[in-house]
Design an enzyme around this catalytic site. Sequence first.
Site, PDB file in Angstrom:
ATOM      1  N   SER A 179      -9.110  34.919  12.988  1.00 37.28           N
ATOM      2  CA  SER A 179      -7.881  35.707  13.068  1.00 37.28           C
ATOM      3  C   SER A 179      -6.754  34.960  13.758  1.00 37.28           C
ATOM      4  O   SER A 179      -5.613  35.426  13.769  1.00 37.28           O
ATOM      5  CB  SER A 179      -8.152  37.001  13.843  1.00 37.28           C
ATOM      6  OG  SER A 179      -8.567  36.678  15.171  1.00 37.28           O
ATOM      7  N   ASN A 212      -1.384  40.009  27.980  1.00 36.41           N
ATOM      8  CA  ASN A 212      -1.648  41.042  26.985  1.00 36.41           C
ATOM      9  C   ASN A 212      -0.650  42.188  27.077  1.00 36.41           C
ATOM     10  O   ASN A 212      -0.008  42.562  26.086  1.00 36.41           O
ATOM     11  CB  ASN A 212      -3.070  41.597  27.139  1.00 36.41           C
ATOM     12  CG  ASN A 212      -4.133  40.559  26.883  1.00 36.41           C
ATOM     13  OD1 ASN A 212      -4.441  39.769  27.768  1.00 36.41           O
ATOM     14  ND2 ASN A 212      -4.718  40.559  25.691  1.00 36.41           N
ATOM     15  N   HIS A 218      -0.597  10.352 -26.639  1.00 41.71           N
ATOM     16  CA  HIS A 218      -2.026  10.009 -26.673  1.00 41.71           C
ATOM     17  C   HIS A 218      -2.260   8.557 -26.238  1.00 41.71           C
ATOM     18  O   HIS A 218      -3.237   7.931 -26.644  1.00 41.71           O
ATOM     19  CB  HIS A 218      -2.623  10.222 -28.070  1.00 41.71           C
ATOM     20  CG  HIS A 218      -2.501  11.611 -28.588  1.00 41.71           C
ATOM     21  ND1 HIS A 218      -3.498  12.544 -28.452  1.00 41.71           N
ATOM     22  CD2 HIS A 218      -1.479  12.226 -29.239  1.00 41.71           C
ATOM     23  CE1 HIS A 218      -3.120  13.684 -29.003  1.00 41.71           C
ATOM     24  NE2 HIS A 218      -1.887  13.523 -29.482  1.00 41.71           N
ATOM     25  N   SER A 235      -2.625  -8.501  -2.035  1.00 36.21           N
ATOM     26  CA  SER A 235      -4.024  -8.905  -2.033  1.00 36.21           C
ATOM     27  C   SER A 235      -4.294  -9.845  -0.869  1.00 36.21           C
ATOM     28  O   SER A 235      -3.436 -10.657  -0.496  1.00 36.21           O
ATOM     29  CB  SER A 235      -4.373  -9.607  -3.347  1.00 36.21           C
ATOM     30  OG  SER A 235      -5.677 -10.149  -3.302  1.00 36.21           O
ATOM     31  N   SER A 236      -5.496  -9.738  -0.331  1.00 33.39           N
ATOM     32  CA  SER A 236      -5.917 -10.656   0.730  1.00 33.39           C
ATOM     33  C   SER A 236      -6.488 -11.950   0.168  1.00 33.39           C
ATOM     34  O   SER A 236      -6.745 -12.893   0.913  1.00 33.39           O
ATOM     35  CB  SER A 236      -6.969  -9.971   1.612  1.00 33.39           C
ATOM     36  OG  SER A 236      -8.114  -9.652   0.835  1.00 33.39           O
ATOM     37  N   LYS A 239       0.347 -11.753  -5.436  1.00 35.61           N
ATOM     38  CA  LYS A 239       0.130 -10.460  -6.088  1.00 35.61           C
ATOM     39  C   LYS A 239       0.906  -9.373  -5.347  1.00 35.61           C
ATOM     40  O   LYS A 239       0.891  -9.300  -4.125  1.00 35.61           O
ATOM     41  CB  LYS A 239      -1.357 -10.110  -6.102  1.00 35.61           C
ATOM     42  CG  LYS A 239      -1.717  -8.939  -7.004  1.00 35.61           C
ATOM     43  CD  LYS A 239      -3.235  -8.797  -7.098  1.00 35.61           C
ATOM     44  CE  LYS A 239      -3.649  -7.810  -8.182  1.00 35.61           C
ATOM     45  NZ  LYS A 239      -3.256  -6.441  -7.868  1.00 35.61           N
ATOM     46  N   VAL A 240       1.582  -8.518  -6.116  1.00 35.41           N
ATOM     47  CA  VAL A 240       2.341  -7.396  -5.546  1.00 35.41           C
ATOM     48  C   VAL A 240       1.926  -6.130  -6.284  1.00 35.41           C
ATOM     49  O   VAL A 240       1.856  -6.116  -7.524  1.00 35.41           O
ATOM     50  CB  VAL A 240       3.865  -7.611  -5.675  1.00 35.41           C
ATOM     51  CG1 VAL A 240       4.617  -6.419  -5.113  1.00 35.41           C
ATOM     52  CG2 VAL A 240       4.286  -8.893  -4.967  1.00 35.41           C
ATOM     53  N   GLU A 268       1.135   4.576  -5.539  1.00 35.85           N
ATOM     54  CA  GLU A 268      -0.249   4.816  -5.121  1.00 35.85           C
ATOM     55  C   GLU A 268      -0.313   5.807  -3.959  1.00 35.85           C
ATOM     56  O   GLU A 268      -1.192   6.679  -3.908  1.00 35.85           O
ATOM     57  CB  GLU A 268      -0.907   3.499  -4.735  1.00 35.85           C
ATOM     58  CG  GLU A 268      -1.180   2.595  -5.933  1.00 35.85           C
ATOM     59  CD  GLU A 268      -1.646   1.208  -5.534  1.00 35.85           C
ATOM     60  OE1 GLU A 268      -1.740   0.935  -4.309  1.00 35.85           O
ATOM     61  OE2 GLU A 268      -1.913   0.389  -6.434  1.00 35.85           O
TER      62      GLU A 268
END
Length: 459
Positions: free
Chosen positions: A100, A127, A184, A314-315, A320-321, A327
């Site tokens: 609750s 209260n 498609h 990339s390691s 590379k990109v 993502e």
Amino acid sequence: MSADDVRVEHDTMGEVRVPASARWGAQTQRAVDNFPVSGRPVEAELIHALGAIKAAAAEVNAELGVIDADVGAAIASAGEEVADGRWDEHFPIDTFQTGSGTSTNMNTNEVIANLAAERLGRPVHPNDEVNASQSSNDVFPTAIHIAAAAAASRELLPALDHLAGVLDEQAAANATVVKAGRTHLMDATPVTLGQELGGYAAQVSQAAERIASAVARVGEVPLGGTATGTGLNAPPTFARTVLARLSDRLGLDLHEAHDHFAAQGARDGLVSLSGELRALAGALLKIANDVRWMASGPRTGLAEVRLPDLQPGSSIMPGKVNPVIPEAVSQVAIQVYGNDAAVAMAGSQGNFELNVYLPVMARNVLESIRLLGSVSRLFADRCLMGLEADVERCRAYAEATPQGAAALNRLLGYDKVASLVKESNATGRPLRTLVLEQGLVEEEELDEALDLLRLTRGG
């Protein structure tokens, strides 16, 4: 902790040792001890909404004579500080707690009572005074609705407006960039990149409209129903007056539920809002996937567009990109789908006069709003704003596909055009060459019929 590090608090169950520096009291400490589950406390937006409710409730209670005027003023001042986020570190209870939200409501009552007592120089009861005319069962879900409506209105909807605006700008800039259409995942009649981007903009705007409609429904809240929806111990005008005051202060359209039993027994408004957040996530996932497909390559993919280079991809592979922002968008979308599944399940589990899955619903709805707002701005600013078309490659794909031949249906008929397309595919010879060799259409009429840009405009 040493004796100097703690103080002894009391509640109806007896003594509790509380950190000396804590603003909370016994009931909060019991909940801290009882729920060491996730290590993640209740969302700050929800605490701020509770503070705002307590502040407005104290003012109205004082005006109605439920509590003394000086007590009301002290509670209201303390509640406003909680609403402003000044005491966030004093709300330690785990998200996964009593269903609750009573633990967090009492945490709020105790912190505000202690702050108000410092102002008055005498005790304030959490209260009898801070929680006067209220119950966890109507206050906590009301706070969830307020927090969700505020976050969606102030963070998510402006972010979506910005994202749609960037997409519209890119659509205008690429209005004449002709490219192959795809259905498609196969070649289809040509489109422009601007048409695709404009479609994405419309998708985002439509999602925003649906979310705004859901937020309006979330503005109907259960405050005033107290424990079971009957309104026991709440003056008849209490909820209406409190909500009018909160609407003015927060800039939200809040109003008392038409039926308090429906408002406390079910959380359909939150389920609906979560569903619209999931629909937005689906739209963003589709857009992000399309963008990264169009940017795939650079040598062996589609390579129709270029995205900003943001970081090495990339390691092990130099140079590379990767499409890191799309993502991230996709991962947020997946998380929102999971959050919505939890909200939908929790929303179905109300029993009689109360749904006792409120904290987990709050956690997931508020997280979805926050994630979608953040990633929408990121997508716009760090990716789409820098998107560039490879105009020549786009046009080469459009010219290579034989599906523009559909424009010849009205001249040659579907069956004949299908035969020409099959011959073109089998021989590699351009469709235009085949049509002219067979003397089927005059060259001028053929060029007009197969004009790529004209094909994107229908007719």
